[in-house]
Each structure stands twice: as C-alpha cells, then as structure tokens.
Design a protein around this motif. Structure first.
Motif, PDB file in Angstrom:
ATOM      1  N   VAL A  30      -5.665  -8.336  -7.973  1.00 50.02           N
ATOM      2  CA  VAL A  30      -5.900  -7.273  -7.165  1.00 50.02           C
ATOM      3  C   VAL A  30      -5.561  -5.998  -7.663  1.00 50.02           C
ATOM      4  O   VAL A  30      -4.722  -5.890  -8.786  1.00 50.02           O
ATOM      5  CB  VAL A  30      -4.890  -7.578  -5.846  1.00 50.02           C
ATOM      6  N   THR A  31      -5.955  -4.952  -7.389  1.00 53.41           N
ATOM      7  CA  THR A  31      -5.581  -3.636  -7.799  1.00 53.41           C
ATOM      8  C   THR A  31      -4.618  -2.836  -6.958  1.00 53.41           C
ATOM      9  O   THR A  31      -4.203  -3.158  -5.882  1.00 53.41           O
ATOM     10  CB  THR A  31      -6.917  -2.610  -7.619  1.00 53.41           C
ATOM     11  N   GLN A  32      -4.058  -1.682  -7.440  1.00 53.38           N
ATOM     12  CA  GLN A  32      -3.023  -0.876  -6.674  1.00 53.38           C
ATOM     13  C   GLN A  32      -3.758  -0.370  -5.268  1.00 53.38           C
ATOM     14  O   GLN A  32      -2.849  -0.491  -4.348  1.00 53.38           O
ATOM     15  CB  GLN A  32      -2.563   0.241  -7.572  1.00 53.38           C
ATOM     16  N   GLN A  33      -4.788  -0.068  -5.408  1.00 50.99           N
ATOM     17  CA  GLN A  33      -5.636   0.189  -4.203  1.00 50.99           C
ATOM     18  C   GLN A  33      -5.501  -0.879  -3.045  1.00 50.99           C
ATOM     19  O   GLN A  33      -5.443  -0.544  -2.120  1.00 50.99           O
ATOM     20  CB  GLN A  33      -7.097   0.876  -4.556  1.00 50.99           C
ATOM     21  N   ASP A  34      -6.107  -2.206  -3.464  1.00 52.93           N
ATOM     22  CA  ASP A  34      -6.092  -3.062  -2.752  1.00 52.93           C
ATOM     23  C   ASP A  34      -4.729  -3.533  -1.949  1.00 52.93           C
ATOM     24  O   ASP A  34      -4.681  -3.574  -0.664  1.00 52.93           O
ATOM     25  CB  ASP A  34      -6.224  -4.396  -3.405  1.00 52.93           C
ATOM     26  N   VAL A  35      -3.694  -3.310  -2.854  1.00 60.30           N
ATOM     27  CA  VAL A  35      -2.391  -3.522  -2.290  1.00 60.30           C
ATOM     28  C   VAL A  35      -1.802  -2.374  -1.273  1.00 60.30           C
ATOM     29  O   VAL A  35      -1.505  -2.576  -0.145  1.00 60.30           O
ATOM     30  CB  VAL A  35      -1.206  -3.639  -3.382  1.00 60.30           C
ATOM     31  N   ALA A  36      -2.367  -1.149  -1.585  1.00 57.90           N
ATOM     32  CA  ALA A  36      -2.148   0.049  -0.720  1.00 57.90           C
ATOM     33  C   ALA A  36      -2.788  -0.133   0.514  1.00 57.90           C
ATOM     34  O   ALA A  36      -2.090   0.180   1.538  1.00 57.90           O
ATOM     35  CB  ALA A  36      -2.406   1.553  -1.602  1.00 57.90           C
ATOM     36  N   ASP A  37      -3.881  -0.571   0.422  1.00 51.73           N
ATOM     37  CA  ASP A  37      -4.683  -0.752   1.747  1.00 51.73           C
ATOM     38  C   ASP A  37      -4.149  -1.796   2.675  1.00 51.73           C
ATOM     39  O   ASP A  37      -4.052  -1.482   3.991  1.00 51.73           O
ATOM     40  CB  ASP A  37      -6.262  -1.117   1.499  1.00 51.73           C
ATOM     41  N   ALA A  38      -3.505  -2.710   2.027  1.00 50.55           N
ATOM     42  CA  ALA A  38      -3.096  -3.919   2.652  1.00 50.55           C
ATOM     43  C   ALA A  38      -1.712  -3.663   3.332  1.00 50.55           C
ATOM     44  O   ALA A  38      -1.199  -3.992   4.350  1.00 50.55           O
ATOM     45  CB  ALA A  38      -2.967  -5.179   1.985  1.00 50.55           C
ATOM     46  N   ILE A  39      -0.653  -2.769   2.780  1.00 50.44           N
ATOM     47  CA  ILE A  39       0.560  -2.575   3.381  1.00 50.44           C
ATOM     48  C   ILE A  39       0.733  -1.034   3.790  1.00 50.44           C
ATOM     49  O   ILE A  39       1.684  -0.834   4.332  1.00 50.44           O
ATOM     50  CB  ILE A  39       1.724  -2.813   1.997  1.00 50.44           C
ATOM     51  N   GLY A  40      -0.230  -0.503   3.848  1.00 47.18           N
ATOM     52  CA  GLY A  40      -0.408   0.900   4.595  1.00 47.18           C
ATOM     53  C   GLY A  40       0.275   1.896   3.556  1.00 47.18           C
ATOM     54  O   GLY A  40       1.040   2.902   4.410  1.00 47.18           O
ATOM     55  N   LYS A  41       0.375   1.814   2.499  1.00 45.62           N
ATOM     56  CA  LYS A  41       0.833   2.729   1.549  1.00 45.62           C
ATOM     57  C   LYS A  41      -0.199   3.565   0.692  1.00 45.62           C
ATOM     58  O   LYS A  41      -1.425   3.191   0.605  1.00 45.62           O
ATOM     59  CB  LYS A  41       1.938   2.264   0.525  1.00 45.62           C
ATOM     60  N   SER A  42       0.016   4.491  -0.042  1.00 49.54           N
ATOM     61  CA  SER A  42      -0.873   5.070  -0.852  1.00 49.54           C
ATOM     62  C   SER A  42      -0.954   4.330  -2.127  1.00 49.54           C
ATOM     63  O   SER A  42      -0.077   3.526  -2.685  1.00 49.54           O
ATOM     64  CB  SER A  42      -0.563   6.684  -1.292  1.00 49.54           C
ATOM     65  N   ARG A  43      -2.153   4.556  -2.845  1.00 46.99           N
ATOM     66  CA  ARG A  43      -2.175   3.880  -4.157  1.00 46.99           C
ATOM     67  C   ARG A  43      -1.285   4.457  -5.274  1.00 46.99           C
ATOM     68  O   ARG A  43      -0.554   3.782  -5.880  1.00 46.99           O
ATOM     69  CB  ARG A  43      -3.559   4.352  -4.983  1.00 46.99           C
TER      70      ARG A  43
END
Length: 241
Positions: A30-43
């Motif tokens: 998973v990418t940083q963007q994937d994680v950001a989208d999932a937890i509601g944070k910025s990349r």
C-alpha cells in the motif's frame, strides 16, 4: 525546566513505530496515499509518520491498527504479535503437551545460544514459507515416517517386466542373487527419509538464499503427474509424425 534533548532525524527513522509502519505498508503493498485516504490524513502526514518526523496521536494509531488489521501494541513495539488474539493463546489453544510447552518456554528464557538456535529452527519450520512450504513438507513427511501404519513385510522383485511380489524365492539361500530384491517396508522408510532430507535441504537453502527464493517464486513447478503427461504428449507427437 530542563529541555529534553531532541532525537536526530536519522535515529527517529529507525525507531520502532515508523519501522513497523513501513514494514506493514511494504508487506501489504500500500502507498502513503492509500493509508492517508483510509485514515483521513494527508499523504504528507503519513510520510512524516513513516520516516519518524512526527508521531500520530492515539486516535490515529487506532485507525492505523484497524486499517492494517494489527494490534496497536505491535505498532508501538509493546508486543511482538501483530494479532492480539495470538498473544493471549493458552497451552490448550496451541494443543501441545504440557512438557513440550514447558520446553519451549525454557528455550526462550535460557539465554543459551544452542537453545536459541533450537527455537529459531522451530520458528523456521512453522512460519509460512514463501515458495514450496518446505517446513510444512518436513513436518508432514516426518509425521508419516514416525506414525504411519506399518505395511506388510513383503519382498519385491524388480524385473524388466516390472515389480513382482517375490513369493517363490528363498532369500536366505546363499545361491540366490538378491541384487534385484527389496523389502517393501524398507523401501517405504527410505522414501520417507529421502523426502525428509530433501525438505531439510530446501529449508536450509531458503534460509540462506532468501532473495533467490523470491526470484524463483514465479517459476512453474511441475509435479510427477504433469511431467508424465507432457512426456506422453511429446511421444505421441513424435509417433504421429
């Protein structure tokens, strides 16, 4: 109040939380963007968490743990188990005898280098293998060798026409040529032993050459049945031409 000394960035990068966050991201691809989208944070925020520049609050840690399906304690380095249920398993849950469990605990607590290698070997057998599941094959063949029902002690005669049960020969007769005779039970034992040895060699090679095993993981593995069918197909094509 005395100001706390700031930890250098290169040291923060290698602390437990960012190290485990990067590891689980790599494992799940998973990418940083994937994680950001999932937890509601910025990349950018996730990037800071992953390189140790900043630390998430407790709510974000909980979101990360749920997203990756791991325990928050594991992310923070408070546990070696990604699954909290695994950490609380009892002896009854594992299914080993009390003596076997006690021995494993002794291996862990002894601090002896030999015991540590024994524990390392057990871990290597039981954890998931990346290619041919050598650990699983070793345990399977070892259990067959130890616990299979004994077969009749028949004598087999290997001839040009095939394998026959040798009932008309006295193998105790010094005049009988025993070169082409084998006992069925001994042959079966030899088969299991050869498979055990092959599994051990596979485990050792995989342990010593993890990179080459990953490179080989995409290669097709043909079992004996497939090889036989391919051989027959090749022979039929040769005959037809």
């Amino acid at each position: 109040m005395r100001r706390q000394k700031e930890i250098p960035l290169y040291e923060r990068y290698n602390t437990i939380f960012p190290t485990r966050l990067r590891a689980i991201m790599d494992e799940l691809h998973v990418t940083q963007q994937d994680v950001a989208d999932a937890i509601g944070k910025s990349r950018q925020a996730v990037g800071f968490y992953a390189n140790g520049t900043s630390s998430p609050d407790w709510e974000t840690i909980a979101h990360l743990a749920r997203y990756f399906n791991v325990s928050a304690d594991w992310l923070l380095g408070l546990s070696e188990f990604t699954n909290p249920k695994t950490a609380s398993l009892s002896v009854e849950d594992v299914g080993l005898s009390e003596q076997a469990t006690t021995t494993l605990v002794e291996y862990t607590k002894s601090g002896n280098s030999i015991d540590e290698k024994k524990k390392q070997a057990i871990n290597l057998l039981l954890k998931d293998d990346s290619l041919k599941e050598w650990g699983n094959q070793l345990l399977l063949n070892l259990s067959r060798y130890l616990f299979s029902e004994p077969i009749p002690k028949e004598t087999l005669h290997f001839t040009a026409e095939g394998v026959k049960t040798a009932t008309d020969f006295d193998l105790t007769d010094s005049g009988t040529d025993t070169t082409d005779f084998e006992y069925a039970d001994i042959l079966l034992d030899q088969l299991f032993v050869s498979r055990i040895v092959k599994s051990i060699e596979g485990i050792r090679y995989q342990y010593r050459n993890p990179q080459s095993m990953r490179e080989m993981s995409g290669a097709p593995v043909l079992d004996e049945e497939k090889r036989r069918l391919l051989k027959e197909l090749k022979e039929s094509k040769t005959t037809s031409t």
